[in-house]
Design an enzyme around this catalytic site. Structure first.
Site, PDB file in Angstrom:
ATOM      1  N   ARG A  98       0.848  -1.193   0.000  1.00 24.81           N
ATOM      2  CA  ARG A  98       0.000   0.000   0.000  1.00 24.81           C
ATOM      3  C   ARG A  98       0.882   1.240   0.000  1.00 24.81           C
ATOM      4  O   ARG A  98       1.954   1.278   0.628  1.00 24.81           O
ATOM      5  CB  ARG A  98      -0.877  -0.022   1.254  1.00 24.81           C
ATOM      6  CG  ARG A  98      -1.964   1.031   1.315  1.00 24.81           C
ATOM      7  CD  ARG A  98      -3.090   0.744   0.370  1.00 24.81           C
ATOM      8  NE  ARG A  98      -4.302   1.510   0.716  1.00 24.81           N
ATOM      9  CZ  ARG A  98      -5.088   2.084  -0.169  1.00 24.81           C
ATOM     10  NH1 ARG A  98      -4.817   2.001  -1.456  1.00 24.81           N
ATOM     11  NH2 ARG A  98      -6.176   2.725   0.221  1.00 24.81           N
ATOM     12  N   THR A 370      -9.481  -0.190  -9.267  1.00 21.02           N
ATOM     13  CA  THR A 370      -8.333  -1.040  -8.990  1.00 21.02           C
ATOM     14  C   THR A 370      -8.280  -2.118 -10.064  1.00 21.02           C
ATOM     15  O   THR A 370      -9.007  -2.069 -11.045  1.00 21.02           O
ATOM     16  CB  THR A 370      -8.482  -1.688  -7.597  1.00 21.02           C
ATOM     17  OG1 THR A 370      -9.795  -2.249  -7.495  1.00 21.02           O
ATOM     18  CG2 THR A 370      -8.319  -0.671  -6.490  1.00 21.02           C
ATOM     19  N   SER A 388      -3.820  -1.024  -7.273  1.00 24.17           N
ATOM     20  CA  SER A 388      -4.653   0.172  -7.409  1.00 24.17           C
ATOM     21  C   SER A 388      -3.837   1.430  -7.654  1.00 24.17           C
ATOM     22  O   SER A 388      -2.665   1.521  -7.261  1.00 24.17           O
ATOM     23  CB  SER A 388      -5.498   0.373  -6.144  1.00 24.17           C
ATOM     24  OG  SER A 388      -6.349   1.488  -6.271  1.00 24.17           O
ATOM     25  N   VAL A 389      -4.481   2.397  -8.314  1.00 27.04           N
ATOM     26  CA  VAL A 389      -4.033   3.797  -8.303  1.00 27.04           C
ATOM     27  C   VAL A 389      -5.161   4.688  -7.788  1.00 27.04           C
ATOM     28  O   VAL A 389      -5.097   5.902  -7.863  1.00 27.04           O
ATOM     29  CB  VAL A 389      -3.567   4.279  -9.696  1.00 27.04           C
ATOM     30  CG1 VAL A 389      -2.244   3.636 -10.080  1.00 27.04           C
ATOM     31  CG2 VAL A 389      -4.638   4.042 -10.756  1.00 27.04           C
ATOM     32  N   ASP A 412      -7.953   8.391  -0.064  1.00 30.52           N
ATOM     33  CA  ASP A 412      -8.481   7.313   0.764  1.00 30.52           C
ATOM     34  C   ASP A 412      -8.323   7.598   2.254  1.00 30.52           C
ATOM     35  O   ASP A 412      -8.865   6.876   3.090  1.00 30.52           O
ATOM     36  CB  ASP A 412      -7.782   5.984   0.426  1.00 30.52           C
ATOM     37  CG  ASP A 412      -8.480   5.251  -0.706  1.00 30.52           C
ATOM     38  OD1 ASP A 412      -9.414   5.823  -1.291  1.00 30.52           O
ATOM     39  OD2 ASP A 412      -8.088   4.112  -1.012  1.00 30.52           O
ATOM     40  N   SER A 441      -8.118   0.473   3.174  1.00 29.12           N
ATOM     41  CA  SER A 441      -8.547   0.001   1.862  1.00 29.12           C
ATOM     42  C   SER A 441      -9.562  -1.119   2.011  1.00 29.12           C
ATOM     43  O   SER A 441      -9.622  -1.783   3.046  1.00 29.12           O
ATOM     44  CB  SER A 441      -7.337  -0.510   1.067  1.00 29.12           C
ATOM     45  OG  SER A 441      -7.743  -1.148  -0.127  1.00 29.12           O
ATOM     46  N   SER A 442     -10.338  -1.350   0.956  1.00 29.57           N
ATOM     47  CA  SER A 442     -11.235  -2.502   0.908  1.00 29.57           C
ATOM     48  C   SER A 442     -10.674  -3.631   0.055  1.00 29.57           C
ATOM     49  O   SER A 442     -11.327  -4.672  -0.093  1.00 29.57           O
ATOM     50  CB  SER A 442     -12.599  -2.086   0.328  1.00 29.57           C
ATOM     51  OG  SER A 442     -13.316  -1.301   1.238  1.00 29.57           O
ATOM     52  N   GLY A 461     -13.027  -2.460  -7.349  1.00 26.52           N
ATOM     53  CA  GLY A 461     -14.354  -1.931  -7.061  1.00 26.52           C
ATOM     54  C   GLY A 461     -14.477  -1.106  -5.810  1.00 26.52           C
ATOM     55  O   GLY A 461     -15.583  -0.833  -5.362  1.00 26.52           O
TER      56      GLY A 461
END
EC number: 2.3.2.2
Length: 560
Positions: A98, A370, A388-389, A412, A441-442, A461
């Site tokens: 991350r 993502t 992800s970005v 985020d 984050s998810s 998503g």
């Protein structure tokens, strides 16, 4: 003697059969790949054919996606890698790549006169955290790979030089961020055509990105986080108003964490993402609550009712979580059996529970776009990775001469712990901006393993990731065909706002009416979402399957 020889042959045959069965449990003998782009799947196949393992293939896929999916991931972003190391007793690891906030970041950096200035955490260099993906690729190759890093990066370097054709997903994402891409001259040059969304089939070539990848291939992490490229990145960011420093880059490190592990029924175990992901905990909570509810025998509306209510309760707890290097996460309490039993028992069988009726929880925030892939090799090593970005094309800011579009993961964080981010998700003190901190984050790369089965799940998503993975896992638990897992019609509830979001066509008119009569507010999001990539290994039957989400343009394949 013939009788003795026959007995001997029979005994040897039985031993060999037993050994074969034993080997089958730990060694599938075939590889499988599910990725969101055929070029990434092809890169993984090339690396496996060269003698690489699943971890080398994961490097190849990640790098290839950095080329062909600049809207979803890249060297300017980060991600999570869930690893399975084969053996008599499989071992699991979680690589947290991350992004981290720059050292100059502060809790009020996006406030002016007490109000959030949302554009600052969305577009431009001030929105960019320090990328983690380059370090992760170097780490995977060094710690788990069989091949040199340069061999695993070679397919992506060729792809960046030769180019790729624009597809419908690229056009969709570029349309979403067209104005932001136009506002940055370098991003417009790299990703648009005459300042417009490129036509289908347009070839996008990225020679500067090829050079950046080559530097990583030759020099490892120092080819990105130190030296000429690092200076160019910092100069480009600061000249445009950002706050990166050379020390920020040189000091970046990934983190190896213990995966979240949670026992399920029938000797199954959930292996998923720990904080700074909130997704694994939400999945474990949701599955534990569903185990107390008769969801498998319920008719469709009743099943949806159960799923919505467990998601409502699981998402309520998300605001308690944050970067484990900065805050304490009450994981044991959130996964305690008595706690989850109480949550399940609080569900009214017929009526929606208004979110306002549940005990209040610290609020939270999330990003969105993502990418995800899953790969398993012939020895049973596996990777499930979500990268992800954040928003499509991240911050829509590209550092001149590098080919890199930077993330906007700073959005985020809780820019305003009492407010919300670009997705209407509120913030919390546990996820407030702080120097060096990783945003919550998810992203939820996930395995489910039992003595006879192994399955891998994951999707892009944003906040909807845990609900999408949950629906796919339910398909696995029911024994539905693998191709149906990522194709399942999707719906989602995240505690606040108190709305059931769903894809077009998920519910019939009659089902909508019944859900509304139960007290639900429904919102058709007007488009399909997510792009799940799944794998399934039937250890007992010796079969391997892979499936790519029909919503995307990915490719799933099983390789002999």
């Amino acid at each position: 003697m013939p009788f003795v020889a026959a007995i001997r042959r029979a005994a040897i045959g039985a031993i060999l059969a037993l050994l074969a069965t034993s080997a089958l449990a730990d060694d599938p003998g075939r590889a499988a790949i599910a990725s969101p782009h055929q070029a990434a799947t092809a890169a993984a196949q090339q690396v496996l054919q060269q003698g690489g393992n699943a971890f080398d293939a994961a490097v190849a896929i990640s790098a290839a996606l950095a080329v062909v999916e600049p809207y979803g991931s890249g060297l300017g972003g980060g991600g999570f890698f869930l690893l399975r190391e084969s053996g008599d007793t499989p071992r699991y690891a979680f690589l947290d790549a991350r992004e981290r906030a720059p050292a100059a970041a502060r809790a009020d950096m996006y406030l002016k006169d007490g109000k959030v200035q949302p554009g600052l955490s969305i577009n431009g260099p001030l929105a960019a955290a320090i990328p983690g993906l380059p370090q992760a690729l170097a780490d995977l190759a060094a710690s788990h790979g069989r091949l040199p890093l340069k061999d695993s990066l070679a397919p992506a370097i060729r792809l960046a030089n030769q180019g790729f054709a624009v597809d419908r997903i690229y056009r969709d994402r570029a349309t979403m961020r067209l104005n932001a891409l136009r506002d940055d001259a370098e991003s417009a040059r790299l990703f648009l055509a005459a300042n417009e969304v490129p036509a289908l089939g347009t070839v996008i070539r990225q020679p500067e990105l090829a050079v950046t990848l080559q530097g990583l291939a030759v020099h490892g992490r120092d080819g990105f986080y130190r030296g000429p490229l690092a200076r160019r990145l910092v100069d480009g960011v600061r000249q445009a108003g950002g706050i990166w420093t050379l020390d920020d880059l040189a000091g970046y490190r990934t983190a190896w964490r213990e995966p979240l592990r949670y026992p399920l029924a029938e000797q199954r175990e959930l292996i998923s993402s720990p904080p700074p992901s909130a997704g694994g905990i939400a999945l474990a909570q949701s599955l534990a609550m569903l185990q107390r509810l008769p969801w498998q025998s319920a008719e469709p509306v009743q099943r949806s009712h159960y799923v919505i209510e467990v998601l409502r309760r699981a998402y309520r707890d998300r605001g308690l979580l944050g970067d484990p290097d900065y805050v304490g996460n009450p994981i044991n309490r959130l996964l305690a059996r008595h706690y989850l039993t109480g949550l399940a028992d609080s569900i009214d069988v017929r009526q929606a529970t208004p979110s306002s009726a549940l005990p209040p929880s610290p609020a939270w925030r999330e990003g969105d776009h993502t990418t995800h892939f899953s790969v398993i090799d012939a020895q049973g090593n596996a990777v499930s990775a979500t990268l992800s970005v954040n928003l499509p094309f991240g911050a829509a800011f590209s550092v001149p001469g590098t080919g890199l579009v930077l993330n906007n993961e700073m959005d985020d964080f809780a820019a305003d712990p009492g407010g919300s981010n670009s997705y209407g998700l509120a913030g919390s003190q546990a996820n407030a901006v702080a120097a060096g901190k990783r945003p919550l984050s998810s992203m939820s790369p996930t395995f489910i393993e039992s003595p006879g089965q192994f399955a891998s799940f994951g999707t892009p998503g944003g906040s909807r990731i845990p609900s999408m993975v949950l629906l796919s896992v339910m398909g696995f638990l029911e024994g539905r065909p693998v191709a149906e897992w990522p194709a399942t019609p999707r719906y989602h509830h995240q505690y606040l706002p108190d709305v059931v979001e769903h894809e077009p066509g998920t519910f019939s008119a009659r089902q909508k009416t019944e859900l509304e009569e139960r007290g639900y507010r429904l919102r058709d999001v007007g488009r399909q979402y997510g792009n799940q990539q799944v794998l399934y290994w039937d250890k007992a039957g010796g079969t391997m399957e892979a499936a790519s989400d029909p919503r995307g343009v990915g490719q799933a394949t099983v390789v002999d």
